[in-house]
Scaffold this motif. Sequence first.
Motif, PDB file in Angstrom:
ATOM      1  N   VAL A  16      19.174  67.875  37.108  1.00 49.60           N
ATOM      2  CA  VAL A  16      18.238  67.575  38.185  1.00 49.60           C
ATOM      3  C   VAL A  16      19.040  66.883  39.284  1.00 49.60           C
ATOM      4  CG1 VAL A  16      16.174  66.292  38.835  1.00 49.60           C
ATOM      5  CG2 VAL A  16      16.347  67.282  36.542  1.00 49.60           C
ATOM      6  N   PHE A  17      18.902  67.391  40.517  1.00 48.24           N
ATOM      7  CA  PHE A  17      19.613  66.792  41.642  1.00 48.24           C
ATOM      8  C   PHE A  17      18.720  65.745  42.296  1.00 48.24           C
ATOM      9  CE2 PHE A  17      21.402  71.038  41.193  1.00 48.24           C
ATOM     10  CZ  PHE A  17      22.746  70.733  41.094  1.00 48.24           C
ATOM     11  N   ALA A  18      19.282  64.587  42.569  1.00 45.74           N
ATOM     12  CA  ALA A  18      18.533  63.520  43.218  1.00 45.74           C
ATOM     13  C   ALA A  18      19.122  63.284  44.603  1.00 45.74           C
ATOM     14  CB  ALA A  18      18.606  62.239  42.397  1.00 45.74           C
ATOM     15  N   ALA A  19      18.291  63.332  45.601  1.00 48.53           N
ATOM     16  CA  ALA A  19      18.737  63.069  46.970  1.00 48.53           C
ATOM     17  C   ALA A  19      18.342  61.651  47.340  1.00 48.53           C
ATOM     18  CB  ALA A  19      18.108  64.058  47.929  1.00 48.53           C
ATOM     19  N   VAL A  20      19.223  60.969  48.022  1.00 48.95           N
ATOM     20  CA  VAL A  20      18.963  59.605  48.438  1.00 48.95           C
ATOM     21  C   VAL A  20      19.110  59.537  49.949  1.00 48.95           C
ATOM     22  CG1 VAL A  20      19.701  57.210  48.263  1.00 48.95           C
ATOM     23  CG2 VAL A  20      19.824  58.709  46.254  1.00 48.95           C
ATOM     24  N   LEU A  21      18.114  58.963  50.568  1.00 49.15           N
ATOM     25  CA  LEU A  21      18.139  58.799  52.012  1.00 49.15           C
ATOM     26  C   LEU A  21      18.861  57.497  52.319  1.00 49.15           C
ATOM     27  CD1 LEU A  21      17.069  60.176  54.544  1.00 49.15           C
ATOM     28  CD2 LEU A  21      15.028  58.781  54.355  1.00 49.15           C
ATOM     29  N   VAL A  22      19.993  57.591  53.015  1.00 52.43           N
ATOM     30  CA  VAL A  22      20.791  56.416  53.325  1.00 52.43           C
ATOM     31  C   VAL A  22      20.895  56.289  54.835  1.00 52.43           C
ATOM     32  CG1 VAL A  22      23.023  55.302  53.053  1.00 52.43           C
ATOM     33  CG2 VAL A  22      22.114  56.736  51.204  1.00 52.43           C
ATOM     34  N   GLY A  23      20.471  55.175  55.360  1.00 54.52           N
ATOM     35  CA  GLY A  23      20.555  54.936  56.800  1.00 54.52           C
ATOM     36  C   GLY A  23      21.810  54.156  57.119  1.00 54.52           C
ATOM     37  N   ALA A  24      22.399  54.439  58.271  1.00 52.48           N
ATOM     38  CA  ALA A  24      23.631  53.751  58.672  1.00 52.48           C
ATOM     39  C   ALA A  24      23.393  52.255  58.843  1.00 52.48           C
ATOM     40  CB  ALA A  24      24.141  54.366  59.966  1.00 52.48           C
ATOM     41  N   ALA A  25      22.251  51.874  59.380  1.00 56.45           N
ATOM     42  CA  ALA A  25      21.974  50.452  59.609  1.00 56.45           C
ATOM     43  C   ALA A  25      20.915  49.928  58.649  1.00 56.45           C
ATOM     44  CB  ALA A  25      21.512  50.262  61.049  1.00 56.45           C
ATOM     45  N   GLY A  26      20.580  50.651  57.627  1.00 56.86           N
ATOM     46  CA  GLY A  26      19.544  50.216  56.697  1.00 56.86           C
ATOM     47  C   GLY A  26      18.187  50.738  57.110  1.00 56.86           C
ATOM     48  N   PHE A  27      17.186  50.372  56.330  1.00 53.33           N
ATOM     49  CA  PHE A  27      15.830  50.844  56.577  1.00 53.33           C
ATOM     50  C   PHE A  27      15.092  49.852  57.451  1.00 53.33           C
ATOM     51  CE2 PHE A  27      11.326  50.841  55.499  1.00 53.33           C
ATOM     52  CZ  PHE A  27      11.010  52.153  55.787  1.00 53.33           C
ATOM     53  N   SER A  28      14.398  50.354  58.464  1.00 56.65           N
ATOM     54  CA  SER A  28      13.526  49.488  59.257  1.00 56.65           C
ATOM     55  C   SER A  28      12.283  50.274  59.648  1.00 56.65           C
ATOM     56  CB  SER A  28      14.244  48.988  60.511  1.00 56.65           C
ATOM     57  OG  SER A  28      14.527  50.061  61.372  1.00 56.65           O
ATOM     58  N   ALA A  29      11.148  49.624  59.513  1.00 56.71           N
ATOM     59  CA  ALA A  29       9.875  50.250  59.870  1.00 56.71           C
ATOM     60  C   ALA A  29       9.569  49.937  61.324  1.00 56.71           C
ATOM     61  CB  ALA A  29       8.765  49.721  58.974  1.00 56.71           C
ATOM     62  N   ALA A  30       9.019  50.908  62.038  1.00 59.45           N
ATOM     63  CA  ALA A  30       8.635  50.692  63.432  1.00 59.45           C
ATOM     64  C   ALA A  30       7.400  49.791  63.457  1.00 59.45           C
ATOM     65  CB  ALA A  30       8.324  52.029  64.097  1.00 59.45           C
ATOM     66  N   PRO A  31       7.296  48.886  64.428  1.00 62.21           N
ATOM     67  CA  PRO A  31       6.124  48.031  64.506  1.00 62.21           C
ATOM     68  C   PRO A  31       4.885  48.840  64.877  1.00 62.21           C
ATOM     69  CG  PRO A  31       7.517  47.731  66.430  1.00 62.21           C
ATOM     70  CD  PRO A  31       8.256  48.631  65.481  1.00 62.21           C
ATOM     71  N   ALA A  32       3.732  48.365  64.446  1.00 64.11           N
ATOM     72  CA  ALA A  32       2.468  49.037  64.760  1.00 64.11           C
ATOM     73  C   ALA A  32       2.206  48.923  66.263  1.00 64.11           C
ATOM     74  CB  ALA A  32       1.331  48.394  63.982  1.00 64.11           C
ATOM     75  N   ALA A  33       1.576  49.937  66.814  1.00 61.39           N
ATOM     76  CA  ALA A  33       1.235  49.920  68.243  1.00 61.39           C
ATOM     77  C   ALA A  33       0.146  48.887  68.495  1.00 61.39           C
ATOM     78  CB  ALA A  33       0.757  51.301  68.665  1.00 61.39           C
ATOM     79  N   PHE A  34       0.181  48.263  69.651  1.00 58.57           N
ATOM     80  CA  PHE A  34      -0.831  47.288  70.016  1.00 58.57           C
ATOM     81  C   PHE A  34      -1.314  47.604  71.415  1.00 58.57           C
ATOM     82  CE2 PHE A  34      -2.257  43.446  72.089  1.00 58.57           C
ATOM     83  CZ  PHE A  34      -3.175  42.960  71.170  1.00 58.57           C
ATOM     84  N   ALA A  35      -2.601  47.743  71.550  1.00 61.57           N
ATOM     85  CA  ALA A  35      -3.194  47.971  72.858  1.00 61.57           C
ATOM     86  C   ALA A  35      -4.349  46.994  73.005  1.00 61.57           C
ATOM     87  CB  ALA A  35      -3.694  49.405  72.968  1.00 61.57           C
ATOM     88  N   GLY A  36      -4.472  46.387  74.154  1.00 59.86           N
ATOM     89  CA  GLY A  36      -5.565  45.441  74.317  1.00 59.86           C
ATOM     90  C   GLY A  36      -5.673  44.954  75.742  1.00 59.86           C
ATOM     91  N   GLY A  37      -6.687  44.153  75.963  1.00 57.47           N
ATOM     92  CA  GLY A  37      -6.889  43.603  77.284  1.00 57.47           C
ATOM     93  C   GLY A  37      -8.099  42.695  77.320  1.00 57.47           C
ATOM     94  N   GLN A  38      -8.407  42.246  78.519  1.00 55.95           N
ATOM     95  CA  GLN A  38      -9.558  41.373  78.725  1.00 55.95           C
ATOM     96  C   GLN A  38     -10.265  41.783  80.002  1.00 55.95           C
ATOM     97  OE1 GLN A  38      -9.045  37.119  78.071  1.00 55.95           O
ATOM     98  NE2 GLN A  38     -10.172  36.716  79.964  1.00 55.95           N
ATOM     99  N   SER A  39     -11.594  41.829  79.947  1.00 56.94           N
ATOM    100  CA  SER A  39     -12.387  42.207  81.114  1.00 56.94           C
ATOM    101  C   SER A  39     -12.485  41.038  82.090  1.00 56.94           C
ATOM    102  CB  SER A  39     -13.802  42.603  80.664  1.00 56.94           C
ATOM    103  OG  SER A  39     -14.541  41.448  80.274  1.00 56.94           O
ATOM    104  N   PRO A  40     -12.868  41.328  83.320  1.00 53.59           N
ATOM    105  CA  PRO A  40     -13.174  40.241  84.251  1.00 53.59           C
ATOM    106  C   PRO A  40     -14.352  39.419  83.712  1.00 53.59           C
ATOM    107  CG  PRO A  40     -12.952  42.323  85.418  1.00 53.59           C
ATOM    108  CD  PRO A  40     -12.969  42.635  83.950  1.00 53.59           C
TER     109      PRO A  40
END
Length: 114
Positions: A16-40
Amino acid sequence: MNLRLRRTLVVGGKAVFAAVLVGAAGFSAAPAAFAGGQSPSVNGCYVRWWNTASSGYCSPATKTATYYNNYYCSGPLDGWNITGGDRIRKGTSPTWGSAECVIEVTKAKASWTV
């Protein structure tokens, strides 16, 4: 990122062949998007929105009235919605008219009636 074939395992007599995902700088998750504001502000009351939620606030109310959170949802049911209908007394600072959208709140405003 590099996808490298790391090793061959023998499981139950089969290779059985096992593949491993290796990142050059390691693993990092992208931050969640944030949208918001305030009305007058309307009579000291306003609506804040962020991601999928919105809510009304007063700091404090300068007029006794019934206040509404008018918020716009994007997604399957695009359009303006209204919640609240809360009677707020002059001089108070309540949180009122909380609401949620399935996808995103993109804008909001406070309205009132006497």
